[in-house]
Write a protein that holds these residues in place. Structure first.
Motif, PDB file in Angstrom:
ATOM      1  N   TYR A 229      48.571  46.257  35.147  1.00 23.63           N
ATOM      2  CA  TYR A 229      47.381  45.464  34.823  1.00 23.63           C
ATOM      3  C   TYR A 229      46.577  45.163  36.082  1.00 23.63           C
ATOM      4  CZ  TYR A 229      44.536  41.650  32.913  1.00 23.63           C
ATOM      5  OH  TYR A 229      43.494  40.837  32.518  1.00 23.63           O
ATOM      6  N   ALA A 230      47.261  44.823  37.172  1.00 23.57           N
ATOM      7  CA  ALA A 230      46.559  44.584  38.436  1.00 23.57           C
ATOM      8  C   ALA A 230      45.811  45.842  38.874  1.00 23.57           C
ATOM      9  CB  ALA A 230      47.543  44.150  39.517  1.00 23.57           C
ATOM     10  N   GLY A 231      46.434  46.992  38.697  1.00 26.25           N
ATOM     11  CA  GLY A 231      45.777  48.243  39.046  1.00 26.25           C
ATOM     12  C   GLY A 231      44.551  48.490  38.201  1.00 26.25           C
ATOM     13  N   LEU A 232      44.648  48.176  36.904  1.00 23.84           N
ATOM     14  CA  LEU A 232      43.500  48.345  36.016  1.00 23.84           C
ATOM     15  C   LEU A 232      42.351  47.442  36.442  1.00 23.84           C
ATOM     16  CD1 LEU A 232      42.222  49.455  33.391  1.00 23.84           C
ATOM     17  CD2 LEU A 232      43.346  47.578  32.167  1.00 23.84           C
ATOM     18  N   LEU A 233      42.670  46.218  36.824  1.00 21.54           N
ATOM     19  CA  LEU A 233      41.632  45.284  37.249  1.00 21.54           C
ATOM     20  C   LEU A 233      40.929  45.778  38.518  1.00 21.54           C
ATOM     21  CD1 LEU A 233      43.489  41.899  36.633  1.00 21.54           C
ATOM     22  CD2 LEU A 233      41.526  42.774  35.355  1.00 21.54           C
ATOM     23  N   VAL A 238      37.644  44.438  40.445  1.00 26.26           N
ATOM     24  CA  VAL A 238      38.206  43.159  40.885  1.00 26.26           C
ATOM     25  C   VAL A 238      38.889  43.367  42.235  1.00 26.26           C
ATOM     26  CG1 VAL A 238      39.836  41.293  40.350  1.00 26.26           C
ATOM     27  CG2 VAL A 238      38.551  42.417  38.498  1.00 26.26           C
ATOM     28  N   PRO A 239      38.594  42.523  43.236  1.00 25.27           N
ATOM     29  CA  PRO A 239      39.254  42.670  44.540  1.00 25.27           C
ATOM     30  C   PRO A 239      40.773  42.630  44.398  1.00 25.27           C
ATOM     31  CG  PRO A 239      37.417  41.147  44.689  1.00 25.27           C
ATOM     32  CD  PRO A 239      37.600  41.445  43.232  1.00 25.27           C
ATOM     33  N   GLY A 240      41.465  43.429  45.210  1.00 23.70           N
ATOM     34  CA  GLY A 240      42.901  43.602  45.055  1.00 23.70           C
ATOM     35  C   GLY A 240      43.708  42.320  45.016  1.00 23.70           C
ATOM     36  N   ILE A 245      46.508  38.038  41.518  1.00 18.81           N
ATOM     37  CA  ILE A 245      46.601  36.666  41.024  1.00 18.81           C
ATOM     38  C   ILE A 245      46.362  36.621  39.520  1.00 18.81           C
ATOM     39  CG2 ILE A 245      45.420  34.431  41.052  1.00 18.81           C
ATOM     40  CD1 ILE A 245      45.062  34.787  44.059  1.00 18.81           C
ATOM     41  N   LEU A 246      45.374  37.383  39.040  1.00 22.17           N
ATOM     42  CA  LEU A 246      45.088  37.398  37.604  1.00 22.17           C
ATOM     43  C   LEU A 246      46.255  37.982  36.816  1.00 22.17           C
ATOM     44  CD1 LEU A 246      41.339  38.509  37.547  1.00 22.17           C
ATOM     45  CD2 LEU A 246      42.265  36.209  37.178  1.00 22.17           C
TER      46      LEU A 246
END
Length: 287
Positions: A229-233, A238-240, A245-246
């Motif tokens: 999910y972080a990778g998708l963001l 979205v900044p890394g 955090i999200l």
């Protein structure tokens, strides 16, 4: 009494100003402190005193809090800088001898392991050590976190995340703002901790179902591991660091970190909190 609302140019801050006026607080007794004072011209026209403030500029903070009896410290938006920025406001409040400082923290700040809570926990510790009379408004998730993403959600046909079957007790910014206003005008608030969240918790699958019902377009919820999910963001801009955090916040939802069952929000505002269904329908109608 002079009530200073910091972060007044933000969505929450503006709602707090409106709520104070609705509670018949004299406009002359309200100070709206924000970075972009031109955005507060409508409140200035009503008699609210508008001042410039930058949490990173101690002189501007001290000037904004001059003569304050009560202060609402709306948490800053610059993740990684917020503890020192909040310290500046707390120090100014102490120097001014304010009778109450209300701080917008995060739900379950004392128990959650969410990364997003770290700076809130640190700020709460600063308040406890400061000697300033304070009250904690531990706000849960905003329903707007989801409804403001509605155009993108409809375009994608799905909600992505890592919350699993976890539920979140969401409410609108207006709900939280009205609670803040209620606390700012009440007596004997020092030392209180309010856990604030919506009356009914919901999962991401239930959110998807509400969007489907409101728009007629089938929306699904796609759960994925936090790293994915972080990778998708990051792929969508979205900044890394913030993407991490999200994604971590979604994992917190899966653990139940954003569940609130205190009923504090409903008690403070004197009505049921805004339902997910009503918030989604309103967003759909304006999209």
């Amino acid at each position: 009494m002079s009530i200073v609302v910091t972060g007044a140019t933000g969505h929450l801050g503006r709602h707090v100003l409106e709520a104070l006026l609705e509670r018949n607080v004299p406009a002359s007794g309200i100070v709206a402190a924000g970075r972009s004072v031109d955005k507060l011209a409508d409140f200035a026209a009503k008699g609210v005193r508008v001042v410039s403030i930058d949490y990173s500029d101690p002189a501007s903070v001290a000037a904004a809090l001059k003569g304050a009896t009560r202060v609402l410290l709306i948490s800053g938006s610059e993740v990684g800088q917020r503890v020192e920025q909040h310290r500046t406001v707390i120090d100014a409040a102490k120097a001014e001898g304010v009778e109450l400082l209300a701080y917008t923290s995060i739900a379950n700040a004392d128990t959650t392991a969410m990364l997003l809570a770290d700076e809130h926990k640190a700020t709460e510790e600063l308040l406890r050590a400061s000697g300033v009379p304070f009250v904690l408004l531990r706000n849960g998730w905003y329903l707007e976190n989801y409804t403001e993403q509605l155009p993108g959600t409809l375009a994608q046909g799905a909600i992505a995340g890592s919350a699993g079957d976890g539920k979140v007790s969401g409410a609108t910014r207006q709900d939280y703002a009205q609670a803040a206003a209620a606390v700012l005008v009440a007596e004997d608030q020092a030392g209180k901790v309010y856990e604030l969240g919506g009356d009914s918790a919901f999962s991401m699958a239930e959110l998807a179902a509400e969007i489907t019902a409101a728009t007629g377009k089938e929306i699904s919820y796609n759960n994925m591991p936090g790293g994915e999910y972080a990778g998708l963001l990051t792929q969508v801009g979205v900044p890394g660091a913030f993407a991490e955090i999200l994604a971590d916040s979604d994992l917190g939802i899966a653990r139940g970190d954003l569940l609130v069952s205190s009923g504090d929000l409903q008690k403070l505002i004197g009505r049921p909190t805004t339902s997910l269904a009503d918030a989604v329908r309103a967003a759909a109608a304006s999209t």
